[in-house]
Scaffold this motif. Structure first.
Motif, mmCIF file in Angstrom:
data_model
loop_
_atom_site.group_PDB
_atom_site.id
_atom_site.type_symbol
_atom_site.label_atom_id
_atom_site.label_comp_id
_atom_site.label_asym_id
_atom_site.label_seq_id
_atom_site.Cartn_x
_atom_site.Cartn_y
_atom_site.Cartn_z
ATOM 1 N N LYS A 10 -5.008 -7.585 6.895
ATOM 2 C CA LYS A 10 -4.143 -8.161 7.620
ATOM 3 C C LYS A 10 -3.207 -9.358 6.830
ATOM 4 O O LYS A 10 -2.159 -9.619 7.248
ATOM 5 N N THR A 11 -4.161 -9.770 5.760
ATOM 6 C CA THR A 11 -3.654 -10.954 5.351
ATOM 7 C C THR A 11 -2.303 -10.562 4.382
ATOM 8 O O THR A 11 -1.156 -11.249 4.480
ATOM 9 N N GLU A 12 -2.531 -9.324 4.064
ATOM 10 C CA GLU A 12 -1.294 -8.824 3.176
ATOM 11 C C GLU A 12 -0.054 -8.606 4.185
ATOM 12 O O GLU A 12 0.923 -8.607 3.813
ATOM 13 N N THR A 17 -11.935 -7.029 9.805
ATOM 14 C CA THR A 17 -12.040 -7.802 8.605
ATOM 15 C C THR A 17 -12.033 -7.113 7.449
ATOM 16 O O THR A 17 -12.450 -6.109 7.188
ATOM 17 N N GLY A 18 -10.785 -7.758 6.581
ATOM 18 C CA GLY A 18 -10.954 -6.706 5.297
ATOM 19 C C GLY A 18 -9.997 -5.651 5.192
ATOM 20 O O GLY A 18 -9.757 -4.651 4.177
ATOM 21 N N SER A 19 -9.389 -5.201 6.431
ATOM 22 C CA SER A 19 -8.397 -4.240 6.467
ATOM 23 C C SER A 19 -7.072 -4.702 6.155
ATOM 24 O O SER A 19 -6.073 -3.738 6.012
ATOM 25 N N GLU A 22 0.124 1.898 6.582
ATOM 26 C CA GLU A 22 -0.044 1.375 7.778
ATOM 27 C C GLU A 22 0.120 -0.091 7.750
ATOM 28 O O GLU A 22 0.648 -0.633 8.397
ATOM 29 N N GLN A 23 -0.024 -0.713 6.305
ATOM 30 C CA GLN A 23 0.287 -1.856 6.150
ATOM 31 C C GLN A 23 1.812 -2.136 6.093
ATOM 32 O O GLN A 23 2.482 -2.843 6.656
ATOM 33 N N ARG A 24 2.569 -0.965 5.328
ATOM 34 C CA ARG A 24 3.744 -1.189 5.182
ATOM 35 C C ARG A 24 4.586 -0.915 6.619
ATOM 36 O O ARG A 24 5.577 -1.753 6.828
#
Ligand code: ADP
Ligand code: ZN
Ligand code: ZN
Length: 745
Positions: A205-207, A201-203, A178-180
């Motif tokens: 997002k920052t990445e 939070t912690g999912s 999902e990040q990709r």
């Protein structure tokens, strides 16, 4: 939000803001008097006028002058000021001999057309003078008439070495699918593309931000990124993370906590393209970024993105506008998006990206052994199941009618704190009030410690850091030593009523030490953080495991990546639940989700306990289910029915003066003036009312709400109306301001 509603209004003259000589020549060629040189400069000055003032260029200045240059001009007798040139007309609009000459042209730095245009947009949207937006957006050192050594200082600032430089870049972790996909969706866009990234939070997002920035910067050797965060305290953490990932690029921070040199240096580095990434608080949205390719707004719902003095801009909304003008992608990220942004995402105007998992929890769930026992197991509530951890921390609304708090803390909270200590984990105790108690009271006569300058109580602060016990107003800063006896009746037994961070810290120390004599309790609020670096020190001690329990205000809620926290207690949430402002539930939900997000970052089973008198409130139900979508849906339904934003648009005219009748009379006159205007058909002008905190620092404050269903007519009305308001006769010392899209009404 104004994304798709650009206010089209032209600059002063057709050549205005074209600092390319080519265009200037073209404009001149069309002109019958093509041969006549550009003789004048329209200059923005920080004066109480809403338009640029005109000056004459000397023959030597004429070939050099460019729109975007700063200049020094005379104002009044014997005074000079710094201004910014926004137009170079060939003929004067006023009698020529009355036009005074430009004293000096400053060609370093030259502000760009795009940047001036962006400031002009902000000026028009927020109905604030263009000059003040432009000059307010420059770092202080560039706003002043430069001294004799200014050039040398600029050269030194430019030689300043890159912030952290060198070292090999740290590669990104293996991204989840999902990040990709989120990064790819952002990287694939061309032109203006607004995204809302929703993930707890912690999912991770920052990445996603880092990946999107990497893609944007990788596509163009000059490309720049802008990353807005809600708090100065968060910049060191993110700057380190950025510098780690982009070791070869220059990252600069921009916020009001910087010294003048650093701020000017960072501003110039961004303006000249040497800084590829600008990280900053709301004021960074005004950074000059000639090669801006991507904009990130982290915690986009955060109220600190809205400025509360001078031009009352929303950095979040302006960030979207910037991306639109610069035809780039913009990513707004949050675990609890503002209802404005959520609404735009649901209606398809923002592309919605979701992160549904917490990577750390996924790892935990795979390896989890023993089930955690519920906080309130000892207090008779059902025990939680270990696999609840997969979805995030378990939230409990603790009914204070059933579990009566002792010194503000109920038995289930004590039990949960005890369990965390038993397991060698950490706990956070959150209360949004600093000091010892919000008010001091005399039971004998009913005296309360009111602030003499405000319609509010002064809080009682226990002696600390060399200062004696005091009463302090958190609104105006008034303070005095605590009286020994009641000032009205002489009673010596004054009572501290209610809880503040100091008192909670004291209570916990007393109770927890009985069983855990070595327990280490820290506190973080604006008072404890007064000393430079104190906040960073305290946070560092939490990270290093040197504190077991941290008590604090929202300062502990934002963004910090605590690894060992497994219990979060929330006191006094009800105060916000019953607040009158229509955005109060939205803010409370965001705050509680954020506080809850501090727990279980590294995968331990985490519990969040909220003390409340309303355990059945839908807000707590949605919170317990971790279901932002459900909560937001309910809120939007209510807002639509009540004709509230985002379904209507607001502007607030506020005024302050010595007496309430003065303020109300001024606003009433403004209202009458407004009602008579042609554009008044499309807006609702409410009656002026005192503000919720009517008296602040001995000034009386009132407000007048303007509401419209469409933005364009609201702005048309405001244009006409504020022109009239400027001519309304007001008592001396009355000040007024206009707040478009106010956060609280
Ligand atoms: P958010 O910004 O949504 O709060 P972060 O991006 O800070 O979340 O991620 C939370 C934690 O998970 C961080 O410690 C981060 O390094 C880690 N993390 C994020 N993505 C991954 C991943 N794909 N694999 C492993 N760890 C990850
Ligand atoms: Zn008394
Ligand atoms: Zn006060």
């Amino acid at each position: 939000m104004f994304v798709h509603k650009v206010i089209h209004k032209q600059f002063g003259s057709p050549q205005a803001l074209t600092n390319e000589p080519k265009e200037r020549n073209a404009a001149r060629a069309d002109n019958a008097e093509a041969a006549s040189p550009i003789g004048f400069a329209d200059v923005l000055l920080d004066l109480p006028v809403t338009y640029p003032l005109q000056y004459r260029l000397t023959p030597e200045q004429q070939p050099m002058a460019r729109v975007g240059m700063r200049c020094v001009v005379p104002v009044g007798p014997g005074r000079t000021m710094l201004g910014v040139i926004v137009d170079l007309p060939s003929r004067s609009s006023i009698e020529e001999r009355r036009v005074r000459p430009v004293r000096a042209l400053l060609d370093d730095p030259v502000l760009s057309h795009d940047w001036l245009q962006f400031c002009q947009f902000a000026s028009e949207y927020y109905h604030h003078p263009w000059a003040q937006v432009v000059l307010g957006a420059l770092p202080p050192a560039l706003r002043r008439v430069p001294g004799p050594r200014a050039a040398g200082r600029m050269a030194r600032l430019r030689r300043a070495p890159p912030a952290h430089a060198t070292g090999a870049a740290l590669p990104p972790p293996a991204l989840r699918e999902e990040q990709r996909q989120a990064i790819e969706a952002i990287a694939q866009t061309h032109g203006f593309a607004p995204f809302l990234l929703h993930g707890i939070t912690g999912s991770g997002k920052t990445e996603v931000y880092l990946g999107a920035i990497a893609a944007a910067l990788g596509s163009d050797p000059h490309a720049q990124a802008l990353w807005l965060v809600p708090e100065i305290n968060l910049t060191p953490q993110f700057e380190a993370r950025l510098q780690e990932r982009f070791a070869h690029l220059r990252v600069v921070s921009l916020h009001s906590g910087l010294g003048e040199q650093d701020r000017t240096g960072a501003w110039l580095a961004a303006h000249e393209g040497r800084a590829r990434i600008v990280l900053g608080t709301r004021l960074a949205v005004f950074a000059s970024l000639p090669h801006l390719r991507i904009v990130i707004v982290d915690e986009e719902h955060d109220a600190s993105f809205k400025a509360s003095d001078a031009v009352r801009y929303s950095a979040r909304d302006l960030a979207v506008k910037r991306a639109q003008l610069g035809r780039t992608a913009v990513v707004l990220g949050s675990a609890t998006p503002s209802l404005e942004s959520w609404h735009l995402a649901l209606s398809g105007r923002y592309a919605l990206l979701r992160l549904q998992q917490r990577p750390a929890f996924a790892a935990f769930a795979a390896s989890a052994g023993e089930p955690a026992s519920g906080p309130a197991a000892s207090a008779g509530l059902p025990a939680e199941a270990a696999n609840a951890a997969k979805a995030g921390p378990r939230v409990w609304a603790i009914d204070v009618r059933q579990y009566r708090p002792q010194q503000g803390i109920s038995e289930p909270l004590r039990a949960a704190l005890g369990q965390a200590l038993e397991r060698g984990e950490q706990a956070l105790v959150f209360i949004n009030r600093r000091g010892y108690a919000p008010v001091l009271a005399c039971d004998a006569c009913g005296w309360l410690s009111d602030c003499p300058n405000c319609s509010a109580h002064a809080a009682f602060h226990r002696a600390e850091g060399g200062a004696g016990p005091s009463l302090r107003c958190h609104h105006c800063g008034w303070s005095r030593p605590v009286p020994r006896a009641c000032p009205t009746c002489g009673n010596q037994d004054l009572k501290a009523v209610g809880q503040g961070t100091q008192r909670v810290e004291e209570t916990l120390r007393e109770t927890l030490r009985q069983r855990w004599p070595a327990v280490r309790i820290g506190r973080l609020d604006r008072d404890s953080a007064r000393r430079a670096n104190a906040a960073q020190d305290t946070l560092q001690r939490v990270h290093a495991g040197e504190l077991d329990v941290l008590v604090g205000t929202q300062m502990i809620a934002k963004g910090h990546d605590f690894q060992r926290v497994s219990v979060v207690c929330v006191l006094n949430a009800d105060a916000q639940l019953i607040a009158a402002d229509f955005r109060a539930p939205e803010r409370l939900f965001a705050l509680l989700m954020q506080v809850a997000g501090r727990a279980g970052r590294a995968g331990q089973a985490a519990q969040v306990l909220v003390q409340t008198r309303f355990p059945d409130h839908p807000l707590y139900r949605a919170l317990a289910q971790g279901d932002y979508g459900q909560f937001a849906g309910e809120q939007l339904t209510q807002r639509r029915a009540a004709r509230m934003p985002p379904f209507t648009h607001h502007a607030l005219l506020t005024a302050t003066a010595a007496t309430l009748p003065d303020v109300l009379q001024f606003l009433s006159t403004c209202r009458r003036t407004g009602v008579e205007l042609e554009h008044a058909q499309s807006v609702v002008l409410y009656d002026p009312v005192p503000m919720p905190l009517a008296r602040l620092a001995s000034e009386m404050r009132a407000q007048l709400l303007v509401e419209a269903t469409q933005r364009a007519p609201l702005h048309q009305f405001l244009d006409a109306w504020l022109t009239a308001v400027r001519t309304v006769k007001a008592p001396r010392h009355l000040r007024w301001a206009i707040d478009v899209d106010p956060l609280a009404i």
